[in-house]
Design an enzyme around this catalytic site. Structure first.
Site, PDB file in Angstrom:
ATOM      1  N   ASN A   4     -10.420  17.241  84.922  1.00  0.00           N
ATOM      2  CA  ASN A   4     -10.170  17.437  83.497  1.00  0.00           C
ATOM      3  C   ASN A   4     -11.367  16.861  82.751  1.00  0.00           C
ATOM      4  O   ASN A   4     -11.518  15.646  82.675  1.00  0.00           O
ATOM      5  CB  ASN A   4      -8.864  16.722  83.108  1.00  0.00           C
ATOM      6  CG  ASN A   4      -8.647  16.716  81.607  1.00  0.00           C
ATOM      7  OD1 ASN A   4      -9.329  17.414  80.854  1.00  0.00           O
ATOM      8  ND2 ASN A   4      -7.682  15.919  81.165  1.00  0.00           N
ATOM      9  N   TRP A   5     -12.181  17.750  82.236  1.00  0.00           N
ATOM     10  CA  TRP A   5     -13.413  17.295  81.580  1.00  0.00           C
ATOM     11  C   TRP A   5     -13.179  16.740  80.175  1.00  0.00           C
ATOM     12  O   TRP A   5     -14.108  16.227  79.554  1.00  0.00           O
ATOM     13  CB  TRP A   5     -14.419  18.449  81.522  1.00  0.00           C
ATOM     14  CG  TRP A   5     -15.129  18.681  82.819  1.00  0.00           C
ATOM     15  CD1 TRP A   5     -14.963  17.985  83.990  1.00  0.00           C
ATOM     16  CD2 TRP A   5     -16.134  19.667  83.084  1.00  0.00           C
ATOM     17  NE1 TRP A   5     -15.797  18.495  84.964  1.00  0.00           N
ATOM     18  CE2 TRP A   5     -16.529  19.526  84.424  1.00  0.00           C
ATOM     19  CE3 TRP A   5     -16.726  20.674  82.313  1.00  0.00           C
ATOM     20  CZ2 TRP A   5     -17.502  20.334  85.021  1.00  0.00           C
ATOM     21  CZ3 TRP A   5     -17.690  21.482  82.897  1.00  0.00           C
ATOM     22  CH2 TRP A   5     -18.070  21.310  84.241  1.00  0.00           C
ATOM     23  N   LYS A   6     -11.961  16.922  79.659  1.00  0.00           N
ATOM     24  CA  LYS A   6     -11.670  16.457  78.287  1.00  0.00           C
ATOM     25  C   LYS A   6     -12.720  17.021  77.329  1.00  0.00           C
ATOM     26  O   LYS A   6     -13.142  18.160  77.509  1.00  0.00           O
ATOM     27  CB  LYS A   6     -11.584  14.927  78.268  1.00  0.00           C
ATOM     28  CG  LYS A   6     -10.622  14.429  79.353  1.00  0.00           C
ATOM     29  CD  LYS A   6     -10.220  13.005  79.248  1.00  0.00           C
ATOM     30  CE  LYS A   6      -9.237  12.686  80.368  1.00  0.00           C
ATOM     31  NZ  LYS A   6      -8.709  11.332  80.329  1.00  0.00           N
ATOM     32  N   HIS A  90      -0.838  16.807  78.438  1.00  0.00           N
ATOM     33  CA  HIS A  90      -1.639  15.628  78.775  1.00  0.00           C
ATOM     34  C   HIS A  90      -1.303  14.501  77.806  1.00  0.00           C
ATOM     35  O   HIS A  90      -1.038  14.741  76.631  1.00  0.00           O
ATOM     36  CB  HIS A  90      -3.134  15.969  78.713  1.00  0.00           C
ATOM     37  CG  HIS A  90      -3.982  14.885  79.290  1.00  0.00           C
ATOM     38  ND1 HIS A  90      -4.346  13.784  78.563  1.00  0.00           N
ATOM     39  CD2 HIS A  90      -4.484  14.710  80.538  1.00  0.00           C
ATOM     40  CE1 HIS A  90      -5.058  12.974  79.346  1.00  0.00           C
ATOM     41  NE2 HIS A  90      -5.150  13.524  80.548  1.00  0.00           N
ATOM     42  N   GLU A  92      -3.066  12.478  76.261  1.00  0.00           N
ATOM     43  CA  GLU A  92      -3.904  12.434  75.051  1.00  0.00           C
ATOM     44  C   GLU A  92      -3.417  13.448  74.022  1.00  0.00           C
ATOM     45  O   GLU A  92      -3.520  13.209  72.812  1.00  0.00           O
ATOM     46  CB  GLU A  92      -5.381  12.656  75.435  1.00  0.00           C
ATOM     47  CG  GLU A  92      -5.965  11.405  76.088  1.00  0.00           C
ATOM     48  CD  GLU A  92      -7.014  11.683  77.163  1.00  0.00           C
ATOM     49  OE1 GLU A  92      -7.601  12.771  77.162  1.00  0.00           O
ATOM     50  OE2 GLU A  92      -7.225  10.783  78.003  1.00  0.00           O
ATOM     51  N   GLU A 162       0.518  10.886  85.513  1.00  0.00           N
ATOM     52  CA  GLU A 162      -0.610  10.127  84.979  1.00  0.00           C
ATOM     53  C   GLU A 162      -0.083   8.957  84.156  1.00  0.00           C
ATOM     54  O   GLU A 162       0.282   9.133  82.989  1.00  0.00           O
ATOM     55  CB  GLU A 162      -1.475  11.021  84.080  1.00  0.00           C
ATOM     56  CG  GLU A 162      -2.099  12.188  84.797  1.00  0.00           C
ATOM     57  CD  GLU A 162      -3.400  12.631  84.135  1.00  0.00           C
ATOM     58  OE1 GLU A 162      -4.398  12.732  84.863  1.00  0.00           O
ATOM     59  OE2 GLU A 162      -3.427  12.837  82.905  1.00  0.00           O
ATOM     60  N   GLY A 168      -8.603   6.271  81.940  1.00  0.00           N
ATOM     61  CA  GLY A 168      -9.840   5.849  81.299  1.00  0.00           C
ATOM     62  C   GLY A 168      -9.991   4.345  81.174  1.00  0.00           C
ATOM     63  O   GLY A 168     -10.878   3.852  80.486  1.00  0.00           O
ATOM     64  N   SER A 208      -7.931   7.003  86.401  1.00  0.00           N
ATOM     65  CA  SER A 208      -9.011   6.224  87.009  1.00  0.00           C
ATOM     66  C   SER A 208      -9.199   6.515  88.501  1.00  0.00           C
ATOM     67  O   SER A 208      -9.472   5.609  89.289  1.00  0.00           O
ATOM     68  CB  SER A 208      -8.809   4.727  86.764  1.00  0.00           C
ATOM     69  OG  SER A 208      -8.883   4.433  85.371  1.00  0.00           O
ATOM     70  N   GLY A 229     -10.331  12.567  85.497  1.00  0.00           N
ATOM     71  CA  GLY A 229     -11.012  12.674  84.210  1.00  0.00           C
ATOM     72  C   GLY A 229     -12.478  12.328  84.364  1.00  0.00           C
ATOM     73  O   GLY A 229     -13.281  13.114  84.875  1.00  0.00           O
ATOM     74  N   GLY A 230     -12.841  11.114  83.948  1.00  0.00           N
ATOM     75  CA  GLY A 230     -14.238  10.677  83.898  1.00  0.00           C
ATOM     76  C   GLY A 230     -15.051  10.997  85.146  1.00  0.00           C
ATOM     77  O   GLY A 230     -16.176  11.513  85.047  1.00  0.00           O
TER      78      GLY A 230
HETATM   79  P1  13P Z   1      -9.616   9.218  83.994  1.00  0.00           P
HETATM   80  O1  13P Z   1      -9.815   9.718  85.400  1.00  0.00           O
HETATM   81  O2  13P Z   1     -10.867   9.221  83.182  1.00  0.00           O
HETATM   82  O3  13P Z   1      -8.881   7.913  83.973  1.00  0.00           O
HETATM   83  O4  13P Z   1      -8.670  10.288  83.275  1.00  0.00           O
HETATM   84  C1  13P Z   1      -7.512  10.705  83.918  1.00  0.00           C
HETATM   85  C2  13P Z   1      -6.967  11.874  83.184  1.00  0.00           C
HETATM   86  O5  13P Z   1      -6.500  11.749  82.069  1.00  0.00           O
HETATM   87  C3  13P Z   1      -7.045  13.191  83.825  1.00  0.00           C
HETATM   88  O6  13P Z   1      -6.307  14.134  83.132  1.00  0.00           O
END
Ligand code: 13P
Length: 244
Positions: A4-6, A90, A92, A162, A168, A208, A229-230
């Site tokens: 997930n590149w956000k 998600h 967020e 999640e 994050g 993470s 994510g990251g």
């Molecule tokens: P991180 O891997 O950056 O913690 O993000 C997880 C996430 O929200 C994937 O959708």
């Protein structure tokens, strides 16, 4: 194994990622690989992934087919861009954009109707974890959201657990904590949709996930994959997660 590149990466940055990523996962046939870039980079990702097993997904999807919904993107539009998946609900989106279990269900149904595979996200916040309300929260999210699907619809979704406090933050749930949560979700799935459907549902862990912890997470039989994510922004790092 989903990334997930956000809100990161332009089309040019997407092309640069795929240049490096493609050869690193060329032989990775043990899993499905999905990259979810921002909408504006979706077409670039689809094109860069052509001829590979890598699929592209959206990070959100409108519940309506079309209409006066400023800023929303429909399932048909996502399909037309060449994507096969859509992340729904998600944390967020829930935290910053007012997503609820009800809208998550509507978006999940819209994804299924347009032939996309929804990756439906659930997970508890820090205060719920600390107040020992994790299980209750997961059950509530399941009951108000996913339980509203039909059996045929449920068979086509992927669930992502999640924990919000692990996203994050560099704090990963321990493999045991994640496995416990996955068991709760699978238990709900079994009770609502039957034993077979409960066994078959794929549950990803997200929060993470890094190259150095993906192997221990994936060693848990309850964890079927990860939503990253990251660490999915770096082609070498994400390839090493995919090839855990
Ligand atoms: P991180 O891997 O950056 O913690 O993000 C997880 C996430 O929200 C994937 O959708």
């Amino acid at each position: 194994m989903a990334g997930n590149w956000k809100m990161y990466k332009t089309p040019a940055e997407t092309n640069a990622f795929f240049e490096k990523f493609r050869p690193l996962v060329e032989k990775s046939e043990h899993c499905e690989i999905v990259i979810c870039p921002p909408f504006t980079s979706l077409a670039a990702a689809v094109e860069a992934a052509q001829g590979t097993r890598i699929r592209a997904g959206a990070q959100n999807i409108a519940w309506a087919k079309e209409g006066a919904f400023t800023g929303e993107i429909s399932g048909a539009m996502i399909r037309a861009a060449g994507a096969t998946h859509a992340i729904v609900g998600h944390s967020e989106r829930r935290q910053y954009f007012g997503e609820t279990d009800e809208t998550v269900l509507k978006r999940t149904q819209a994804a299924l109707e347009s032939g996309l595979t929804p990756i439906v996200c659930v997970g508890e916040r820090l205060e719920e974890r600390e107040g020992e309300k994790t299980e209750a929260k997961l059950i509530d999210q399941f009951q108000t959201g996913i339980a509203g699907l039909t059996e045929a619809q449920f068979a086509r979704i992927v669930i992502a657990y999640e924990p919000v406090w692990a996203i994050g933050t560099g704090k990963t749930a321990t493999p045991e904590m994640a496995a416990d949560a996955h068991r709760v979700i699978r238990g709900q799935a079994r009770a609502r949709f039957g034993k077979e459907a409960g066994e078959a549902i794929r549950i990803l862990y997200g929060g993470s996930v890094k190259p150095d912890n993906s192997r221990t997470l994936m060693a848990q039989p309850e964890i079927d994959g990860v939503l990253v994510g990251g660490a999915s922004l770096d082609p070498i790092g994400f390839a090493s997660i995919v090839n855990f």
